[in-house]
Design a protein around this motif. Structure first.
Motif, PDB file in Angstrom:
ATOM      1  N   ALA A 124       0.819  -1.216   0.000  1.00  0.00           N
ATOM      2  CA  ALA A 124       0.000   0.000   0.000  1.00  0.00           C
ATOM      3  C   ALA A 124       0.856   1.270   0.000  1.00  0.00           C
ATOM      4  CB  ALA A 124      -0.927   0.010   1.208  1.00  0.00           C
ATOM      5  N   LYS A 125       2.182   1.079  -0.012  1.00  0.00           N
ATOM      6  CA  LYS A 125       3.130   2.200   0.002  1.00  0.00           C
ATOM      7  C   LYS A 125       2.934   3.080   1.236  1.00  0.00           C
ATOM      8  CE  LYS A 125       3.606   2.292  -5.028  1.00  0.00           C
ATOM      9  NZ  LYS A 125       3.513   3.102  -6.267  1.00  0.00           N
ATOM     10  N   LEU A 126       2.716   2.420   2.365  1.00  0.00           N
ATOM     11  CA  LEU A 126       2.581   3.125   3.636  1.00  0.00           C
ATOM     12  C   LEU A 126       3.857   2.912   4.457  1.00  0.00           C
ATOM     13  CD1 LEU A 126      -1.072   2.119   4.553  1.00  0.00           C
ATOM     14  CD2 LEU A 126      -0.288   4.337   3.718  1.00  0.00           C
ATOM     15  N   PRO A 127       4.191   3.850   5.353  1.00  0.00           N
ATOM     16  CA  PRO A 127       5.408   3.732   6.167  1.00  0.00           C
ATOM     17  C   PRO A 127       5.403   2.485   7.049  1.00  0.00           C
ATOM     18  CG  PRO A 127       4.526   5.967   6.266  1.00  0.00           C
ATOM     19  CD  PRO A 127       3.487   5.121   5.599  1.00  0.00           C
ATOM     20  N   ILE A 128       6.520   1.768   7.074  1.00  0.00           N
ATOM     21  CA  ILE A 128       6.644   0.572   7.907  1.00  0.00           C
ATOM     22  C   ILE A 128       6.537   0.937   9.386  1.00  0.00           C
ATOM     23  CG2 ILE A 128       8.204  -1.302   8.570  1.00  0.00           C
ATOM     24  CD1 ILE A 128       6.922  -1.624   5.858  1.00  0.00           C
ATOM     25  N   GLU A 129       6.864   2.191   9.725  1.00  0.00           N
ATOM     26  CA  GLU A 129       6.784   2.630  11.123  1.00  0.00           C
ATOM     27  C   GLU A 129       5.374   2.492  11.695  1.00  0.00           C
ATOM     28  OE1 GLU A 129      10.360   4.174   9.321  1.00  0.00           O
ATOM     29  OE2 GLU A 129       8.263   4.227   8.705  1.00  0.00           O
ATOM     30  N   LEU A 130       4.362   2.389  10.834  1.00  0.00           N
ATOM     31  CA  LEU A 130       2.982   2.244  11.294  1.00  0.00           C
ATOM     32  C   LEU A 130       2.737   0.885  11.943  1.00  0.00           C
ATOM     33  CD1 LEU A 130       1.024   3.865   8.308  1.00  0.00           C
ATOM     34  CD2 LEU A 130       1.490   4.858  10.545  1.00  0.00           C
ATOM     35  N   LEU A 131       3.671  -0.047  11.785  1.00  0.00           N
ATOM     36  CA  LEU A 131       3.522  -1.369  12.395  1.00  0.00           C
ATOM     37  C   LEU A 131       3.330  -1.278  13.910  1.00  0.00           C
ATOM     38  CD1 LEU A 131       6.245  -3.418  10.458  1.00  0.00           C
ATOM     39  CD2 LEU A 131       3.774  -3.799  10.389  1.00  0.00           C
ATOM     40  N   GLY A 163      -3.327  12.974   1.926  1.00  0.00           N
ATOM     41  CA  GLY A 163      -4.133  13.475   0.817  1.00  0.00           C
ATOM     42  C   GLY A 163      -4.388  14.962   0.934  1.00  0.00           C
ATOM     43  N   SER A 164      -4.682  15.417   2.143  1.00  0.00           N
ATOM     44  CA  SER A 164      -4.898  16.854   2.359  1.00  0.00           C
ATOM     45  C   SER A 164      -3.638  17.644   2.049  1.00  0.00           C
ATOM     46  CB  SER A 164      -5.326  17.091   3.817  1.00  0.00           C
ATOM     47  OG  SER A 164      -6.526  16.412   4.099  1.00  0.00           O
ATOM     48  N   PHE A 165      -2.504  17.101   2.444  1.00  0.00           N
ATOM     49  CA  PHE A 165      -1.230  17.771   2.192  1.00  0.00           C
ATOM     50  C   PHE A 165      -0.940  17.806   0.690  1.00  0.00           C
ATOM     51  CE2 PHE A 165       3.368  17.427   1.455  1.00  0.00           C
ATOM     52  CZ  PHE A 165       3.805  18.597   2.061  1.00  0.00           C
ATOM     53  N   ASP A 166      -1.129  16.645   0.032  1.00  0.00           N
ATOM     54  CA  ASP A 166      -0.869  16.576  -1.412  1.00  0.00           C
ATOM     55  C   ASP A 166      -1.789  17.510  -2.182  1.00  0.00           C
ATOM     56  OD1 ASP A 166       1.061  14.716  -0.945  1.00  0.00           O
ATOM     57  OD2 ASP A 166      -0.202  12.978  -1.415  1.00  0.00           O
ATOM     58  N   ALA A 167      -3.044  17.606  -1.720  1.00  0.00           N
ATOM     59  CA  ALA A 167      -3.993  18.493  -2.400  1.00  0.00           C
ATOM     60  C   ALA A 167      -3.551  19.944  -2.298  1.00  0.00           C
ATOM     61  CB  ALA A 167      -5.389  18.313  -1.792  1.00  0.00           C
ATOM     62  N   ALA A 168      -3.051  20.323  -1.123  1.00  0.00           N
ATOM     63  CA  ALA A 168      -2.580  21.692  -0.935  1.00  0.00           C
ATOM     64  C   ALA A 168      -1.365  21.981  -1.819  1.00  0.00           C
ATOM     65  CB  ALA A 168      -2.224  21.922   0.537  1.00  0.00           C
ATOM     66  N   VAL A 169      -0.462  21.005  -1.890  1.00  0.00           N
ATOM     67  CA  VAL A 169       0.726  21.165  -2.746  1.00  0.00           C
ATOM     68  C   VAL A 169       0.317  21.278  -4.206  1.00  0.00           C
ATOM     69  CG1 VAL A 169       2.820  20.038  -3.578  1.00  0.00           C
ATOM     70  CG2 VAL A 169       2.270  19.998  -1.149  1.00  0.00           C
ATOM     71  N   ASP A 228      -6.721  -1.134   8.363  1.00  0.00           N
ATOM     72  CA  ASP A 228      -7.673  -0.308   7.598  1.00  0.00           C
ATOM     73  C   ASP A 228      -7.801   1.084   8.211  1.00  0.00           C
ATOM     74  OD1 ASP A 228      -8.086  -2.442   5.942  1.00  0.00           O
ATOM     75  OD2 ASP A 228      -9.941  -3.105   6.922  1.00  0.00           O
ATOM     76  N   ALA A 229      -7.891   1.130   9.546  1.00  0.00           N
ATOM     77  CA  ALA A 229      -8.057   2.416  10.226  1.00  0.00           C
ATOM     78  C   ALA A 229      -6.819   3.294  10.055  1.00  0.00           C
ATOM     79  CB  ALA A 229      -8.332   2.186  11.717  1.00  0.00           C
ATOM     80  N   VAL A 230      -5.650   2.709  10.246  1.00  0.00           N
ATOM     81  CA  VAL A 230      -4.401   3.463  10.104  1.00  0.00           C
ATOM     82  C   VAL A 230      -4.215   3.914   8.663  1.00  0.00           C
ATOM     83  CG1 VAL A 230      -1.892   3.234  10.148  1.00  0.00           C
ATOM     84  CG2 VAL A 230      -3.226   2.415  12.064  1.00  0.00           C
ATOM     85  N   SER A 231      -4.509   3.022   7.727  1.00  0.00           N
ATOM     86  CA  SER A 231      -4.363   3.352   6.310  1.00  0.00           C
ATOM     87  C   SER A 231      -5.270   4.516   5.916  1.00  0.00           C
ATOM     88  CB  SER A 231      -4.690   2.127   5.455  1.00  0.00           C
ATOM     89  OG  SER A 231      -4.630   2.441   4.076  1.00  0.00           O
ATOM     90  N   ALA A 232      -6.524   4.462   6.394  1.00  0.00           N
ATOM     91  CA  ALA A 232      -7.474   5.536   6.071  1.00  0.00           C
ATOM     92  C   ALA A 232      -7.026   6.862   6.667  1.00  0.00           C
ATOM     93  CB  ALA A 232      -8.859   5.163   6.604  1.00  0.00           C
ATOM     94  N   ALA A 233      -6.567   6.832   7.917  1.00  0.00           N
ATOM     95  CA  ALA A 233      -6.128   8.063   8.569  1.00  0.00           C
ATOM     96  C   ALA A 233      -4.891   8.636   7.880  1.00  0.00           C
ATOM     97  CB  ALA A 233      -5.822   7.787  10.041  1.00  0.00           C
ATOM     98  N   PHE A 234      -3.951   7.760   7.529  1.00  0.00           N
ATOM     99  CA  PHE A 234      -2.722   8.221   6.879  1.00  0.00           C
ATOM    100  C   PHE A 234      -3.027   8.786   5.499  1.00  0.00           C
ATOM    101  CE2 PHE A 234       1.100   7.652   4.336  1.00  0.00           C
ATOM    102  CZ  PHE A 234       2.069   8.205   5.159  1.00  0.00           C
ATOM    103  N   THR A 235      -3.889   8.086   4.755  1.00  0.00           N
ATOM    104  CA  THR A 235      -4.246   8.543   3.411  1.00  0.00           C
ATOM    105  C   THR A 235      -4.962   9.893   3.463  1.00  0.00           C
ATOM    106  OG1 THR A 235      -4.466   6.260   2.643  1.00  0.00           O
ATOM    107  CG2 THR A 235      -5.528   7.966   1.325  1.00  0.00           C
ATOM    108  N   LYS A 236      -5.832  10.054   4.457  1.00  0.00           N
ATOM    109  CA  LYS A 236      -6.553  11.323   4.601  1.00  0.00           C
ATOM    110  C   LYS A 236      -5.589  12.457   4.905  1.00  0.00           C
ATOM    111  CE  LYS A 236     -10.256  13.561   7.210  1.00  0.00           C
ATOM    112  NZ  LYS A 236     -11.272  13.396   8.285  1.00  0.00           N
ATOM    113  N   ALA A 237      -4.644  12.196   5.820  1.00  0.00           N
ATOM    114  CA  ALA A 237      -3.689  13.237   6.208  1.00  0.00           C
ATOM    115  C   ALA A 237      -2.784  13.618   5.051  1.00  0.00           C
ATOM    116  CB  ALA A 237      -2.863  12.756   7.398  1.00  0.00           C
TER     117      ALA A 237
END
Length: 218
Positions: free
Chosen positions: A120-127, A154-160, A143-152
């Motif tokens: 999912a290309k998410l940080p291994i530190e989330l383990l 995503g907001s940053f990427d959208a601003a950029v 699922d919960a961590v993935s959704a929260a990380f993607t949301k966070a």
């Protein structure tokens, strides 16, 4: 000749100590660097000795606690009849087996979670934030961590992206920046074809190079 060195020995004092200050709390003066180094070495040695003593005391307490637990266990078994002993030993075995099974399950789930986070290309530190109680709780936490990380992110990427789009919109009318752009300014146009400048733009600002290409083709 070395100048006298002044040092506040309170900086080297152990917690709770007053330090080796001079009279009236005056700073102590050292005649040479070697004299200061000697004091520092003594303080370090004392700190190491204190740490060693603390560790030995802690280890000794743990060993003593283990001995007392074993003694209590022996007394408990001595007071049981054969049937009670057999039952108690079965219970202890079940507890140990359950513990080992839980450890194996956690290792397996962590290995699976590592693969899932990587795919999912998410940080291994989330383990460290996941719940490895069982497969269901592990999946739910992923699922919960993935959704929260993607949301966070995503907001940053959208601003950029919004800022990039804003800058690109200004670059369409003036790709080279500073002054009105003409075909004689454009290294991609027939009037001012410049392969060296094209190469530089593709390396330093590929988006601007693309815009200039489009402008030259108009």
């Amino acid at each position: 000749m070395l100048k006298n060195l002044k040092m506040n020995l309170q900086l080297f004092a152990e917690p709770g100590e007053a330090g080796e200050q001079g009279e009236g709390g005056e700073q102590v003066t050292f005649a040479s660097q070697s004299e200061l180094d000697s004091l520092v070495d003594k303080r370090i040695s004392k700190a190491l000795e204190t740490a060693k003593t603390t560790w030995e005391q802690s280890t000794s307490e743990k060993i003593e606690a283990a001995k007392q637990e074993a003694a209590t266990e022996a007394v408990k078994l001595a007071e049981m009849d054969a049937e009670q002993k057999a039952k108690y030993q079965r219970e202890q075995l079940d507890v140990e087996l359950a513990k080992r099974e839980a450890e194996i399950t956690q290792r397996e789930l962590k290995a699976q979670a590592t693969v899932q986070l990587t795919e999912a290309k998410l940080p291994i530190e989330l383990l460290t934030t996941l719940d490895y109680t069982n497969a269901e709780t592990c999946k739910a936490s992923i699922d919960a961590v993935s959704a929260a990380f993607t949301k966070a992110t995503g907001s940053f990427d959208a601003a950029v992206q919004a800022e990039v789009d804003k800058r690109l919109s200004h670059s369409v009318d003036n790709p080279l920046g500073g002054g009105q752009t003409t075909r004689t300014d454009n290294p991609f146009s027939k009037e001012s074809l410049n392969l060296t400048e094209q190469g530089r733009l593709f390396q330093t600002d590929p988006e601007r190079a693309r815009l200039l290409q489009q402008q030259a083709q108009q």
